[in-house]
Design a protein around this motif. Structure first.
Motif, short mmCIF file in Angstrom:
data_model
loop_
_atom_site.label_atom_id
_atom_site.label_comp_id
_atom_site.label_asym_id
_atom_site.label_seq_id
_atom_site.Cartn_x
_atom_site.Cartn_y
_atom_site.Cartn_z
N GLN A 1 0.49 3.12 4.30
CA GLN A 1 0.52 1.96 5.20
C GLN A 1 -0.29 2.25 6.46
O GLN A 1 -0.02 3.21 7.17
N ASP A 2 -1.28 1.41 6.72
CA ASP A 2 -2.16 1.57 7.87
C ASP A 2 -1.58 0.78 9.06
O ASP A 2 -1.32 -0.42 8.94
N PRO A 3 -1.36 1.42 10.22
CA PRO A 3 -0.72 0.73 11.35
C PRO A 3 -1.44 -0.55 11.78
O PRO A 3 -0.79 -1.57 12.02
N ARG A 4 -2.76 -0.52 11.89
CA ARG A 4 -3.47 -1.72 12.35
C ARG A 4 -3.42 -2.82 11.30
O ARG A 4 -3.34 -4.01 11.63
N ARG A 5 -3.47 -2.45 10.03
CA ARG A 5 -3.34 -3.47 8.98
C ARG A 5 -1.95 -4.10 9.03
O ARG A 5 -1.82 -5.32 8.89
N ILE A 6 -0.92 -3.30 9.23
CA ILE A 6 0.43 -3.84 9.31
C ILE A 6 0.54 -4.81 10.48
O ILE A 6 1.13 -5.90 10.36
N ALA A 7 -0.04 -4.46 11.63
CA ALA A 7 -0.01 -5.36 12.78
C ALA A 7 -0.69 -6.69 12.47
O ALA A 7 -0.20 -7.76 12.83
N SER A 8 -1.82 -6.62 11.78
CA SER A 8 -2.54 -7.85 11.43
C SER A 8 -1.75 -8.69 10.43
O SER A 8 -1.76 -9.93 10.49
N LEU A 9 -1.04 -8.04 9.51
CA LEU A 9 -0.20 -8.77 8.56
C LEU A 9 0.94 -9.48 9.26
O LEU A 9 1.32 -10.60 8.88
N ILE A 10 1.50 -8.85 10.28
CA ILE A 10 2.60 -9.48 11.03
C ILE A 10 2.10 -10.72 11.76
O ILE A 10 2.75 -11.77 11.74
N GLN A 11 0.95 -10.61 12.43
CA GLN A 11 0.41 -11.79 13.11
C GLN A 11 0.09 -12.90 12.11
O GLN A 11 0.37 -14.08 12.37
N ASP B 1 0.80 -1.23 0.00
CA ASP B 1 0.00 0.00 0.00
C ASP B 1 0.83 1.28 0.00
O ASP B 1 0.28 2.39 0.11
N ILE B 2 2.14 1.16 -0.12
CA ILE B 2 3.00 2.34 -0.05
C ILE B 2 2.75 3.26 -1.25
O ILE B 2 2.75 2.82 -2.40
N GLU B 3 2.52 4.54 -0.96
CA GLU B 3 2.28 5.52 -2.01
C GLU B 3 3.63 6.06 -2.53
O GLU B 3 4.49 6.42 -1.74
N PRO B 4 3.82 6.11 -3.85
CA PRO B 4 5.09 6.61 -4.38
C PRO B 4 5.25 8.10 -4.10
O PRO B 4 4.28 8.85 -4.07
N LEU B 5 6.51 8.51 -3.89
CA LEU B 5 6.79 9.93 -3.69
C LEU B 5 6.74 10.67 -5.02
O LEU B 5 7.06 10.11 -6.06
N ASP B 6 6.36 11.95 -4.98
CA ASP B 6 6.30 12.74 -6.19
C ASP B 6 7.70 13.19 -6.60
O ASP B 6 8.69 12.98 -5.90
N MET B 7 7.78 13.83 -7.75
CA MET B 7 9.08 14.22 -8.31
C MET B 7 9.79 15.24 -7.42
O MET B 7 11.02 15.20 -7.27
#
Length: 310
Positions: free
Chosen positions: A186-196, A105-111
């Protein structure tokens, strides 16, 4: 001018989001100056446009009801070994994070942000000296990584007997404290659920994750006139060529609540320097930096008061 002061930053500022939403009308503004940052290892002042996000969590495993004499380690599992093996399954030797969906879900940085990274300083020798590093950097491009790479960090480990002398036991349980520094998207709670989920997939479903706190990443548009003015005023105070734009600093904070609710740019400036030692013994600032910071803030506020800014 409006001031917002809160004391819960170290525990994730849990009430800031609901407060900002409830007081949106009173907090309406053209721009937000956020107190953090300062000078880098080259002593160049930084005008910062964003913060990484964070998720902080504990991992815990229990393998017995009591500590057991280590003579039985030939056939009884050890909670400490169980935990460190679970931890090692989450990254490879190049520190790439091996969690399914972690980077999706990482958003690309602009120029403009990419160009700002190219112009950032990175004095490898000064950084090694400041922290007394004993090992090589974990990234081939550390300057870019500090802005664009999410992380998975073990903050602390605890298991078994840790006092003086000997106590030959098999620990019944083990605990690790960790955090991830996150990027926009990146959503913090989603990342935590992915780790578990990854621990479960790797065969460590008995290693349980406890969510402590989370904050979202954000970055303002470097082309915003308020940010450009902050940089030009900084060059008047700190000197031409002595100021750097930074798209995101690696620390976290609740600034995105203000971005989302008030739709304004956030400019991060401060009076730290590379040797300030945040979260370490003898955390400090230099008096000269403080004095310069006061002068800069006065001049910046005066500049923002001119009608031409908006």
């Amino acid at each position: 001018m409006k001031f917002f002061v809160e004391g819960g930053e170290e525990v994730g500022s849990p009430h800031v989001g609901e407060y900002v939403k409830a007081h949106r009308d009173e907090l309406t503004a053209d721009a937000c100056i956020w107190e953090t940052g300062g000078k880098n290892e080259a002593d160049h002042f930084q005008v910062i446009a964003g913060l990484k996000g964070i998720v902080s969590f504990d991992l815990h495993v229990k393998t017995a009801d009591a500590d057991i004499h280590s003579s039985l380690a030939a056939y009884i599992d050890n909670a400490a070994w169980r935990l460190v093996r679970a931890l090692s399954s989450l990254t490879d030797e190049q520190n790439h994070i091996l969690i399914d969906g972690f980077y999706d879900d990482i958003e690309p940085l602009d120029m403009a942000s990419q160009a700002a990274i190219d112009e950032m300083d990175f004095d490898a020798d000064a950084i090694r000296k400041t922290y007394g590093l004993k090992r090589p950097f974990t990234s081939a491009d550390p300057k870019r990584a500090v802005v664009t790479a999410p992380t998975l960090t073990i903050n602390g480990l605890s298991a078994g007997y840790e006092g003086e002398g000997l106590k030959t036991i098999i620990p019944k349980e083990a605990l690790a404290k960790l955090d991830c520094r996150l990027l926009p998207g990146q959503d913090p709670r989603r990342i935590a659920s992915l780790i578990q989920a990854q621990l479960d997939k790797n065969g460590y479903s008995d290693v349980h994750l406890h969510y402590n706190l989370g904050e979202d990443a954000f970055h303002s548009d470097l082309n915003d006139p308020h940010l450009k003015l902050a940089k030009s005023v900084a060059e008047e105070v700190y000197g031409t060529g002595q100021v750097r734009f930074v798209p995101m600093m690696p620390g976290g904070g609740p600034a995105k609540h203000f971005v989302d609710a008030l739709n304004l740019p956030v400019i991060l400036i401060g009076v730290n320097y590379a040797g300030s030692g945040p979260h370490a013994p003898n955390e400090n600032i230099r008096l000269h930096d403080y004095q310069q910071g006061v002068d800069y803030l006065i001049q910046l506020l005066n500049a923002y008061a001119r009608p031409s800014v908006n």
